[in-house]
Write an enzyme that holds these catalytic residues in place. Sequence first.
Site, PDB file in Angstrom:
ATOM      1  N   LYS A 122     -18.631  34.018 -14.566  1.00 41.39           N
ATOM      2  CA  LYS A 122     -19.418  35.249 -14.538  1.00 41.39           C
ATOM      3  C   LYS A 122     -20.893  35.002 -14.886  1.00 41.39           C
ATOM      4  O   LYS A 122     -21.244  33.940 -15.407  1.00 41.39           O
ATOM      5  CB  LYS A 122     -18.768  36.276 -15.479  1.00 41.39           C
ATOM      6  CG  LYS A 122     -17.373  36.737 -15.014  1.00 41.39           C
ATOM      7  CD  LYS A 122     -16.789  37.776 -15.958  1.00 41.39           C
ATOM      8  CE  LYS A 122     -15.472  38.340 -15.440  1.00 41.39           C
ATOM      9  NZ  LYS A 122     -14.905  39.361 -16.360  1.00 41.39           N
ATOM     10  N   TYR A 168     -13.328  44.859  -8.215  1.00 38.32           N
ATOM     11  CA  TYR A 168     -12.835  45.607  -9.371  1.00 38.32           C
ATOM     12  C   TYR A 168     -12.249  46.967  -8.977  1.00 38.32           C
ATOM     13  O   TYR A 168     -12.121  47.850  -9.824  1.00 38.32           O
ATOM     14  CB  TYR A 168     -13.943  45.767 -10.418  1.00 38.32           C
ATOM     15  CG  TYR A 168     -14.187  44.485 -11.207  1.00 38.32           C
ATOM     16  CD1 TYR A 168     -13.170  43.929 -11.993  1.00 38.32           C
ATOM     17  CD2 TYR A 168     -15.408  43.821 -11.167  1.00 38.32           C
ATOM     18  CE1 TYR A 168     -13.371  42.752 -12.713  1.00 38.32           C
ATOM     19  CE2 TYR A 168     -15.617  42.641 -11.882  1.00 38.32           C
ATOM     20  CZ  TYR A 168     -14.594  42.121 -12.648  1.00 38.32           C
ATOM     21  OH  TYR A 168     -14.795  40.958 -13.360  1.00 38.32           O
ATOM     22  N   PHE A 170     -15.131  51.509 -18.100  1.00 40.31           N
ATOM     23  CA  PHE A 170     -15.856  50.240 -18.016  1.00 40.31           C
ATOM     24  C   PHE A 170     -16.121  49.786 -16.579  1.00 40.31           C
ATOM     25  O   PHE A 170     -16.712  48.735 -16.359  1.00 40.31           O
ATOM     26  CB  PHE A 170     -15.108  49.137 -18.800  1.00 40.31           C
ATOM     27  CG  PHE A 170     -13.731  48.792 -18.286  1.00 40.31           C
ATOM     28  CD1 PHE A 170     -13.566  47.899 -17.231  1.00 40.31           C
ATOM     29  CD2 PHE A 170     -12.602  49.362 -18.848  1.00 40.31           C
ATOM     30  CE1 PHE A 170     -12.307  47.570 -16.751  1.00 40.31           C
ATOM     31  CE2 PHE A 170     -11.334  49.043 -18.380  1.00 40.31           C
ATOM     32  CZ  PHE A 170     -11.187  48.152 -17.325  1.00 40.31           C
ATOM     33  N   ARG A 226      -4.911  31.649 -16.530  1.00 41.08           N
ATOM     34  CA  ARG A 226      -5.052  32.816 -17.419  1.00 41.08           C
ATOM     35  C   ARG A 226      -4.900  32.372 -18.869  1.00 41.08           C
ATOM     36  O   ARG A 226      -5.615  32.831 -19.754  1.00 41.08           O
ATOM     37  CB  ARG A 226      -4.001  33.893 -17.095  1.00 41.08           C
ATOM     38  CG  ARG A 226      -4.190  34.608 -15.771  1.00 41.08           C
ATOM     39  CD  ARG A 226      -5.261  35.663 -15.761  1.00 41.08           C
ATOM     40  NE  ARG A 226      -4.961  36.820 -16.572  1.00 41.08           N
ATOM     41  CZ  ARG A 226      -5.695  37.933 -16.594  1.00 41.08           C
ATOM     42  NH1 ARG A 226      -6.774  38.029 -15.804  1.00 41.08           N
ATOM     43  NH2 ARG A 226      -5.387  38.938 -17.366  1.00 41.08           N
ATOM     44  N   THR A 276      -8.618  39.043 -22.645  1.00 37.79           N
ATOM     45  CA  THR A 276      -9.786  39.708 -22.056  1.00 37.79           C
ATOM     46  C   THR A 276     -10.931  39.852 -23.065  1.00 37.79           C
ATOM     47  O   THR A 276     -12.085  39.610 -22.733  1.00 37.79           O
ATOM     48  CB  THR A 276      -9.377  41.107 -21.536  1.00 37.79           C
ATOM     49  OG1 THR A 276      -8.267  40.945 -20.649  1.00 37.79           O
ATOM     50  CG2 THR A 276     -10.517  41.788 -20.810  1.00 37.79           C
ATOM     51  N   ARG A 335     -12.605  31.886 -23.166  1.00 40.26           N
ATOM     52  CA  ARG A 335     -13.213  33.080 -23.756  1.00 40.26           C
ATOM     53  C   ARG A 335     -13.290  32.963 -25.273  1.00 40.26           C
ATOM     54  O   ARG A 335     -14.247  33.419 -25.901  1.00 40.26           O
ATOM     55  CB  ARG A 335     -12.415  34.324 -23.340  1.00 40.26           C
ATOM     56  CG  ARG A 335     -12.664  34.729 -21.880  1.00 40.26           C
ATOM     57  CD  ARG A 335     -11.600  35.678 -21.393  1.00 40.26           C
ATOM     58  NE  ARG A 335     -11.928  36.331 -20.131  1.00 40.26           N
ATOM     59  CZ  ARG A 335     -11.069  37.066 -19.440  1.00 40.26           C
ATOM     60  NH1 ARG A 335      -9.817  37.234 -19.885  1.00 40.26           N
ATOM     61  NH2 ARG A 335     -11.429  37.640 -18.305  1.00 40.26           N
ATOM     62  N   ASN A 378     -17.473  38.425 -20.827  1.00 38.52           N
ATOM     63  CA  ASN A 378     -16.344  37.560 -21.191  1.00 38.52           C
ATOM     64  C   ASN A 378     -16.168  36.326 -20.296  1.00 38.52           C
ATOM     65  O   ASN A 378     -15.066  35.840 -20.091  1.00 38.52           O
ATOM     66  CB  ASN A 378     -15.052  38.384 -21.320  1.00 38.52           C
ATOM     67  CG  ASN A 378     -14.620  38.996 -20.013  1.00 38.52           C
ATOM     68  OD1 ASN A 378     -15.337  38.920 -19.010  1.00 38.52           O
ATOM     69  ND2 ASN A 378     -13.441  39.589 -19.998  1.00 38.52           N
ATOM     70  N   HIS A 425     -13.456  35.144 -14.846  1.00 37.88           N
ATOM     71  CA  HIS A 425     -12.402  35.969 -14.244  1.00 37.88           C
ATOM     72  C   HIS A 425     -11.355  35.030 -13.672  1.00 37.88           C
ATOM     73  O   HIS A 425     -11.695  33.965 -13.143  1.00 37.88           O
ATOM     74  CB  HIS A 425     -12.973  36.830 -13.109  1.00 37.88           C
ATOM     75  CG  HIS A 425     -11.896  37.430 -12.252  1.00 37.88           C
ATOM     76  ND1 HIS A 425     -11.279  38.620 -12.574  1.00 37.88           N
ATOM     77  CD2 HIS A 425     -11.282  36.971 -11.128  1.00 37.88           C
ATOM     78  CE1 HIS A 425     -10.327  38.869 -11.669  1.00 37.88           C
ATOM     79  NE2 HIS A 425     -10.319  37.888 -10.779  1.00 37.88           N
ATOM     80  N   GLU A 465      -7.757  38.403  -3.665  1.00 36.85           N
ATOM     81  CA  GLU A 465      -9.085  37.987  -4.134  1.00 36.85           C
ATOM     82  C   GLU A 465      -9.595  36.765  -3.353  1.00 36.85           C
ATOM     83  O   GLU A 465     -10.778  36.693  -3.028  1.00 36.85           O
ATOM     84  CB  GLU A 465      -9.044  37.711  -5.642  1.00 36.85           C
ATOM     85  CG  GLU A 465      -8.834  38.989  -6.439  1.00 36.85           C
ATOM     86  CD  GLU A 465      -8.671  38.799  -7.938  1.00 36.85           C
ATOM     87  OE1 GLU A 465      -8.701  39.816  -8.664  1.00 36.85           O
ATOM     88  OE2 GLU A 465      -8.499  37.646  -8.399  1.00 36.85           O
TER      89      GLU A 465
HETATM   90  P1  IDP Z   1      -9.130  40.556 -17.175  1.00 36.65           P
HETATM   91  O1  IDP Z   1     -10.494  40.115 -16.696  1.00 36.65           O
HETATM   92  O2  IDP Z   1      -8.717  39.784 -18.401  1.00 36.65           O
HETATM   93  O3  IDP Z   1      -8.082  40.536 -16.093  1.00 36.65           O
HETATM   94  P2  IDP Z   1      -9.169  43.451 -16.923  1.00 36.65           P
HETATM   95  O4  IDP Z   1      -8.455  44.403 -17.833  1.00 36.65           O
HETATM   96  O5  IDP Z   1      -8.630  43.262 -15.548  1.00 36.65           O
HETATM   97  O6  IDP Z   1      -9.282  42.053 -17.694  1.00 36.65           O
HETATM   98  O7  IDP Z   1     -10.673  43.953 -16.847  1.00 36.65           O
HETATM   99  C1  IDP Z   1     -11.554  43.429 -15.887  1.00 36.65           C
HETATM  100  C2  IDP Z   1     -12.898  43.157 -16.523  1.00 36.65           C
HETATM  101  O8  IDP Z   1     -13.524  44.384 -16.882  1.00 36.65           O
HETATM  102  C3  IDP Z   1     -12.861  42.345 -17.837  1.00 36.65           C
HETATM  103  O9  IDP Z   1     -12.783  40.944 -17.632  1.00 36.65           O
HETATM  104  C4  IDP Z   1     -14.177  42.744 -18.469  1.00 36.65           C
HETATM  105  O10 IDP Z   1     -15.279  42.054 -17.848  1.00 36.65           O
HETATM  106  C5  IDP Z   1     -14.259  44.214 -18.080  1.00 36.65           C
HETATM  107  N1  IDP Z   1     -13.671  45.072 -19.111  1.00 36.65           N
HETATM  108  C6  IDP Z   1     -12.366  45.356 -19.289  1.00 36.65           C
HETATM  109  N2  IDP Z   1     -12.168  46.177 -20.338  1.00 36.65           N
HETATM  110  C7  IDP Z   1     -13.397  46.428 -20.824  1.00 36.65           C
HETATM  111  C8  IDP Z   1     -13.866  47.236 -21.910  1.00 36.65           C
HETATM  112  O11 IDP Z   1     -13.116  47.872 -22.641  1.00 36.65           O
HETATM  113  N3  IDP Z   1     -15.227  47.249 -22.103  1.00 36.65           N
HETATM  114  C9  IDP Z   1     -16.095  46.547 -21.322  1.00 36.65           C
HETATM  115  N4  IDP Z   1     -15.676  45.783 -20.282  1.00 36.65           N
HETATM  116  C10 IDP Z   1     -14.361  45.721 -20.049  1.00 36.65           C
HETATM  117 MG    MG Z   2      -7.867  41.685 -14.356  1.00 35.12          MG
END
Ligand code: IDP
Ligand code: MG
Length: 151
Positions: free
Chosen positions: A11, A51, A59, A87, A93, A104, A114, A117, A128
């Site tokens: 990212k 997304y 978010f 993962r 996350t 992370r 974070n 992805h 994807e």
């Molecule tokens: P993942 O990336 O671990 O699969 P997801 O729940 O799919 O997590 O969320 C996608 C992305 O959205 C996260 O990697 C992060 O960049 C962002 N994100 C998710 N939850 C939050 C939040 O509560 N606050 C800010 N950004 C978030």
């Molecule tokens: Mg995800």
Amino acid sequence: MEKERTFIMIKPDAVQRGLIGQIISRFEQKGIKIIAMKMVAVDRHLAEQHYAIHRGKPFFEPTVQYIISSPVIAMVLEGINAIEMVRGMMGKTNPQEATMGTIRGDYGQLIGRNIVHGSDGKETAEKEIKLWFTPKEIAHYTRIDEQWMTE
Ligand code: IDP
Ligand code: MG
């Protein structure tokens, strides 16, 4: 366990912080094969498609803004059980909850910054990979260490 393909994105924050090499090294050292890789200046349309599952969540818009803020590195990785394995290497996350030793956990501090992805399942991975790469951009080759990565 099966050989799988998964989509990974380094990212914008990790690109800006000079972490591209270290993150790629982790996958290489684990023995996971890189079969596609490119730098992408992501546009809003691609970010929103990527997304799409999170559309409507608080978010969503900040995450789209984050992903389009600076270039990313997009990759397809291949390996045994690669989706779950990657993962695991990424960690939770929220970097505050991610175990030390994960990407992370080691490099991140904030859920909205974070670092990486990675696809979360077989269907997502397929979707994807198709979204980010054309079939021609995916390489077919054997890594010389593959004979030492089988049993
Ligand atoms: P993942 O990336 O671990 O699969 P997801 O729940 O799919 O997590 O969320 C996608 C992305 O959205 C996260 O990697 C992060 O960049 C962002 N994100 C998710 N939850 C939050 C939040 O509560 N606050 C800010 N950004 C978030
Ligand atoms: Mg995800």
